[in-house]
Write a protein that holds these residues in place. Structure first.
Motif, short mmCIF file in Angstrom:
data_model
loop_
_atom_site.label_atom_id
_atom_site.label_comp_id
_atom_site.label_asym_id
_atom_site.label_seq_id
_atom_site.Cartn_x
_atom_site.Cartn_y
_atom_site.Cartn_z
N ASP A 1 -8.31 3.91 3.95
CA ASP A 1 -7.42 2.73 2.92
C ASP A 1 -6.93 3.65 2.34
O ASP A 1 -6.90 2.14 1.22
CB ASP A 1 -7.86 1.59 2.69
N LEU B 1 -7.89 -7.45 6.60
CA LEU B 1 -6.93 -7.22 5.01
C LEU B 1 -6.69 -9.01 4.48
O LEU B 1 -6.67 -9.82 6.04
CB LEU B 1 -6.09 -6.98 4.73
N TYR C 1 -2.75 0.67 -4.18
CA TYR C 1 -2.36 -0.84 -3.32
C TYR C 1 -0.86 -1.24 -4.90
O TYR C 1 -1.76 -1.27 -6.06
CB TYR C 1 -3.19 -1.27 -3.73
N SER D 1 -13.66 -1.35 4.96
CA SER D 1 -13.31 0.00 4.55
C SER D 1 -13.03 0.70 5.01
O SER D 1 -13.86 1.23 5.65
CB SER D 1 -13.24 0.34 2.44
N ILE E 1 -10.35 -6.38 1.01
CA ILE E 1 -10.54 -5.35 2.45
C ILE E 1 -11.81 -5.00 2.57
O ILE E 1 -12.37 -4.91 1.79
CB ILE E 1 -9.71 -3.75 1.39
N HIS F 1 0.81 -0.61 0.10
CA HIS F 1 -0.05 0.17 -0.09
C HIS F 1 0.73 1.07 0.07
O HIS F 1 1.35 1.60 0.60
CB HIS F 1 -1.02 -0.28 1.42
#
Lengths: 111, 113
Positions: free
Chosen positions: A81, A59, A85, A77, A74, A36
């Protein structure tokens, strides 16, 4: 060389929704990592997962090496977040030590 | 334990100048890799060093060079800077090579004017 494709390229969610990110790769791999990238550019390790399934809080990730894909889930969320990614792999062929990244998937989670 | 550290965090240079970026790996890690990330793209591999020897080189011109020191820290040097060298430069460390998890530093953001 190996190709790494991520889908979808962009995703917008409402807080609390679930999402699935997909990573397809064109050849066998020794290493697969999910990252991430936060707004400041830091790449944060999520999972090292060349095969199998792992979970860390909200996750989880699954890699099916024989079918050359990995999924990042995910759940529930949160706005934190949001970000990009990345899926990255090291090909199985001998002598290759570099991580090959996909183009990334931009996730926006709205409150 | 400290993570991967990089310096400086930001840098502004003009075309034709030279730049040196520095990276300190996680304690105990012997492999350091360098990546370039331009806006909107995934990171691209530049170099990997393990035990002070070059283990891999990406598709970058000879203006890019690197080295690893006995304490496993590393420098990335770029000569004759071009506008296109403007990017985020990321350093990653791992215990060994190949199958080990790579951990990334916060990056150095280079702007070439």
């Amino acid at each position: 060389g190996i190709q790494v494709e991520q889908s979808p390229p962009d995703l917008i969610l409402q807080e609390g929704a679930n999402s699935t990110l997909r990573c397809n790769f064109s050849d066998s791999v020794n290493n697969l990592q999910w990252f991430h990238q936060n707004p400041w550019g830091q790449l944060i390790n999520l999972f090292y997962i060349p095969s199998g399934t792992k979970q860390n809080g909200r996750l989880s990730a699954t890699t099916v090496a024989t079918e050359r894909y990995s999924l990042l889930y995910i759940s529930s969320s949160q706005t934190t977040d949001s970000g990009v990614y990345f899926c990255a792999v090291i090909p199985f062929q001998g002598g290759s030590e570099k991580l090959v990244f996909g183009k990334g998937m931009k996730l926006t989670v709205n409150p | 334990d400290a993570g991967v550290t990089q310096s400086p965090t930001h840098l502004i240079k003009t075309r034709g100048q030279h730049v040196t970026l520095r990276c300190s790996p996680i304690s105990g890690h012997k492999s350091v890799s360098w990546y370039q990330q331009v806006l909107g793209q995934g990171p691209q591999f530049i170099f990997q060093y393990y035990e002070k020897e070059e283990r891999g080189r990406g598709n970058f011109p000879d203006r890019f060079s690197a080295r690893q020191f006995p304490n496993y820290s590393s420098e990335l040097n770029v000569n004759a800077l071009l506008l296109g060298d403007s990017a985020l430069y990321l350093c990653a460390s791992s215990l060994s090579v190949g199958t080990d998890t790579q951990y990334f530093g916060p990056g150095t953001r280079l702007t070439v004017l």
